[in-house]
Design a protein around this motif. Sequence first.
Motif, PDB file in Angstrom:
ATOM      1  N   THR A 290      -1.182  -1.003   8.128  1.00 34.62           N
ATOM      2  CA  THR A 290      -2.852  -0.953   7.369  1.00 34.62           C
ATOM      3  C   THR A 290      -3.675  -2.101   7.494  1.00 34.62           C
ATOM      4  O   THR A 290      -2.839  -2.971   8.212  1.00 34.62           O
ATOM      5  N   THR A 291      -4.748  -1.888   6.930  1.00 30.81           N
ATOM      6  CA  THR A 291      -5.780  -2.580   7.399  1.00 30.81           C
ATOM      7  C   THR A 291      -6.939  -2.923   6.589  1.00 30.81           C
ATOM      8  O   THR A 291      -7.858  -1.676   6.701  1.00 30.81           O
ATOM      9  N   VAL A 292      -7.126  -4.115   6.997  1.00 27.35           N
ATOM     10  CA  VAL A 292      -7.996  -4.159   5.735  1.00 27.35           C
ATOM     11  C   VAL A 292      -9.524  -4.412   6.300  1.00 27.35           C
ATOM     12  O   VAL A 292      -9.682  -5.677   6.611  1.00 27.35           O
ATOM     13  N   LYS A 293     -10.531  -4.192   6.491  1.00 29.33           N
ATOM     14  CA  LYS A 293     -11.897  -4.243   7.206  1.00 29.33           C
ATOM     15  C   LYS A 293     -12.824  -4.776   6.041  1.00 29.33           C
ATOM     16  O   LYS A 293     -12.924  -3.539   4.873  1.00 29.33           O
ATOM     17  N   VAL A 294     -13.740  -5.967   5.672  1.00 27.90           N
ATOM     18  CA  VAL A 294     -14.683  -5.582   4.740  1.00 27.90           C
ATOM     19  C   VAL A 294     -16.034  -5.852   5.437  1.00 27.90           C
ATOM     20  O   VAL A 294     -16.343  -6.815   6.610  1.00 27.90           O
TER      21      VAL A 294
ATOM     22  N   SER B   3      -2.022  -0.290  -0.145  1.00 27.44           N
ATOM     23  CA  SER B   3      -2.211   1.029  -0.511  1.00 27.44           C
ATOM     24  C   SER B   3      -3.443   1.358  -1.165  1.00 27.44           C
ATOM     25  O   SER B   3      -4.038   2.134  -1.762  1.00 27.44           O
ATOM     26  N   ALA B   4      -4.333  -0.330  -2.138  1.00 27.86           N
ATOM     27  CA  ALA B   4      -5.458  -0.132  -2.436  1.00 27.86           C
ATOM     28  C   ALA B   4      -5.717  -1.189  -2.522  1.00 27.86           C
ATOM     29  O   ALA B   4      -5.499  -1.966  -2.443  1.00 27.86           O
ATOM     30  N   VAL B   5      -7.125  -1.212  -2.707  1.00 27.85           N
ATOM     31  CA  VAL B   5      -8.333  -2.532  -2.971  1.00 27.85           C
ATOM     32  C   VAL B   5      -9.552  -2.166  -4.059  1.00 27.85           C
ATOM     33  O   VAL B   5      -9.597  -1.494  -4.065  1.00 27.85           O
ATOM     34  N   THR B   6      -9.510  -3.466  -4.430  1.00 28.33           N
ATOM     35  CA  THR B   6     -10.791  -3.859  -4.601  1.00 28.33           C
ATOM     36  C   THR B   6     -11.414  -5.307  -5.504  1.00 28.33           C
ATOM     37  O   THR B   6     -10.600  -6.067  -3.934  1.00 28.33           O
ATOM     38  N   PHE B   7     -12.148  -6.110  -5.404  1.00 22.51           N
ATOM     39  CA  PHE B   7     -13.106  -6.761  -5.852  1.00 22.51           C
ATOM     40  C   PHE B   7     -13.120  -7.345  -7.157  1.00 22.51           C
ATOM     41  O   PHE B   7     -12.590  -6.565  -8.130  1.00 22.51           O
ATOM     42  N   ASP B   8     -12.645  -8.201  -7.141  1.00 23.87           N
ATOM     43  CA  ASP B   8     -12.831  -9.411  -8.823  1.00 23.87           C
ATOM     44  C   ASP B   8     -14.080  -9.518  -8.569  1.00 23.87           C
ATOM     45  O   ASP B   8     -14.850  -9.221  -7.681  1.00 23.87           O
ATOM     46  N   HIS B   9     -14.331  -9.776  -9.548  1.00 27.04           N
ATOM     47  CA  HIS B   9     -15.718 -10.567  -9.936  1.00 27.04           C
ATOM     48  C   HIS B   9     -16.520 -11.649  -9.506  1.00 27.04           C
ATOM     49  O   HIS B   9     -17.311 -12.143  -9.221  1.00 27.04           O
ATOM     50  N   GLN B  10     -15.264 -12.912  -8.982  1.00 26.70           N
ATOM     51  CA  GLN B  10     -15.873 -13.922  -8.097  1.00 26.70           C
ATOM     52  C   GLN B  10     -15.807 -13.059  -6.279  1.00 26.70           C
ATOM     53  O   GLN B  10     -16.234 -14.590  -5.593  1.00 26.70           O
ATOM     54  N   GLY B  11     -15.918 -12.035  -6.592  1.00 31.86           N
ATOM     55  CA  GLY B  11     -15.824 -11.310  -4.716  1.00 31.86           C
ATOM     56  C   GLY B  11     -14.528 -11.265  -4.002  1.00 31.86           C
ATOM     57  O   GLY B  11     -14.485 -11.680  -2.842  1.00 31.86           O
ATOM     58  N   ASN B  12     -14.040 -11.734  -4.219  1.00 35.03           N
ATOM     59  CA  ASN B  12     -11.886 -11.919  -4.099  1.00 35.03           C
ATOM     60  C   ASN B  12     -11.833 -10.684  -3.338  1.00 35.03           C
ATOM     61  O   ASN B  12     -12.161  -9.662  -4.346  1.00 35.03           O
TER      62      ASN B  12
ATOM     63  N   PRO C 155       2.655   0.429  -6.352  1.00 37.36           N
ATOM     64  CA  PRO C 155       0.535   0.533  -7.553  1.00 37.36           C
ATOM     65  C   PRO C 155      -0.210   1.731  -6.217  1.00 37.36           C
ATOM     66  O   PRO C 155       0.154   0.985  -4.795  1.00 37.36           O
ATOM     67  N   VAL C 156      -0.872   2.549  -6.684  1.00 34.33           N
ATOM     68  CA  VAL C 156      -1.872   3.388  -6.060  1.00 34.33           C
ATOM     69  C   VAL C 156      -3.183   2.604  -6.225  1.00 34.33           C
ATOM     70  O   VAL C 156      -3.892   2.877  -5.401  1.00 34.33           O
ATOM     71  N   ALA C 157      -3.439   2.256  -7.264  1.00 33.10           N
ATOM     72  CA  ALA C 157      -5.030   2.072  -7.192  1.00 33.10           C
ATOM     73  C   ALA C 157      -5.420   0.612  -8.936  1.00 33.10           C
ATOM     74  O   ALA C 157      -4.373   0.591  -9.098  1.00 33.10           O
ATOM     75  N   LEU C 158      -6.213   0.468  -7.855  1.00 30.29           N
ATOM     76  CA  LEU C 158      -6.688  -0.943  -8.690  1.00 30.29           C
ATOM     77  C   LEU C 158      -8.129  -1.060 -10.314  1.00 30.29           C
ATOM     78  O   LEU C 158      -8.938  -0.546  -8.384  1.00 30.29           O
ATOM     79  N   THR C 159      -8.216  -1.841 -10.398  1.00 27.49           N
ATOM     80  CA  THR C 159      -9.769  -1.757 -11.308  1.00 27.49           C
ATOM     81  C   THR C 159      -9.745  -3.166 -12.067  1.00 27.49           C
ATOM     82  O   THR C 159      -8.980  -3.425 -12.645  1.00 27.49           O
ATOM     83  N   PHE C 160     -10.765  -3.786 -12.235  1.00 30.88           N
ATOM     84  CA  PHE C 160     -11.086  -5.055 -13.129  1.00 30.88           C
ATOM     85  C   PHE C 160     -11.947  -4.116 -14.435  1.00 30.88           C
ATOM     86  O   PHE C 160     -12.802  -3.510 -13.637  1.00 30.88           O
TER      87      PHE C 160
END
Length: 395
Positions: free
Chosen positions: A292-296, A323-332, A366-371
């Motif tokens: 896996t690679t994370v690109k922003v 397996s999943a990616v999201t941003f928190d409210h601080q942009g992390n 874990p397969v999905a994330l959201t704040f």
Amino acid sequence: MGAEASGSGRALRELVREAEISLLECKVCFERFGHRQQRRPRNLPCGHVVCLACVAALAHPRTLALECPFCRRACRGCDTSDCLPVLHLLELLGSALRPASAAPRAAPSAPGVLTCHHAFGGWGTLVNPTGLALCPKTGRVVVVHDGRRRVKIFDVGGGCAHQFGEKGDAAQDIRYPLDVTVTNDCHVVVTDAGDRSIKVFDFFGQIKLVIGGQFSLPWGVETTPQNGVMVTDAEAGSLHLLEVDFPEGVLRRTERLQTHLCYPRGVAVSWLTGAIAILEHPLAVGTGACSTTVKVFSASMQLIGQVDAFGLSLFFPSKITASAVTFDHQGNVIVADTSSQAVLCLGKPEEFPVLKPIITHGLSHPVALTFTKENSLLVLDSAAHSVKVYKVDWG
């Protein structure tokens, strides 16, 4: 001496907490086992343990036939037996356990570390779920899964409020959902691998639009602050932006934002900065194994951060499979890791990688994330067929 006793006390509380989560909780209904009849732990012939109430709920009323919710092995309700080790552990821990009627709370932890406060769903309510989204107006949770009705909507308390999206071959049906998002005006957008299309419903389940014939394998989907829809195409290796008139059910414009991606799946958009995170799943040369690679990318599609599994392994003691990616409210950037069954913070894209585990216990796959707006993190745990709600516990 006092410091030693304090440390031992904390260690004991942590051990009890782990026992409650891992051993003393039914993984179907998420109620704690107990000596009362309905909460008694029962061994299935395959070795898995569920409470008596769930055995009764899963068994056919006439034949008593049931399938293990975890491994699918067939048995009958009368083939189950009391799980004596769990009952003995309940007696051994005794008053160290929290009251069964109390709301689930984890032991105090360091600031910034998330602890599970409750979970909802469970086998039968959800079946092999794949995607998770939050309605920005109502706060309701939308999950796509392999049940007869593919889209399930939960209220803020975790109760099932509504479901739609029949399993079938008609254009408005959903064959194999991969991901879901909810737009700013409460339309539900689903990627369907079955017919390689994107399907748009209103929040009550009425079909508004089917976008087919444009994608090889649409996978990840996310709403932008401008109410556009980002879609990854895993087979074509591309990222698309769709502009849709949702009330009218009309696709206004499609723009290909990025090409030459390696099997992109998950996608997330930061509402703070407009940055776009993509999870790639390239095959390792000569092995067939998936990395896996994370690109922003910035809002203008300039690459501003990138890290692969090898780079992360330099900072983390075990293999990482995002397996999943999201941003928190601080942009992390936050990723789920199925290899270590954890959730990790990678920091801001320009700082990659500043790796910090934020969830290390209580997850299976874990397969999905959201704040949420309240900064709780919702984690979709596919193996547990449930949504788990994590919050910062400041002690």
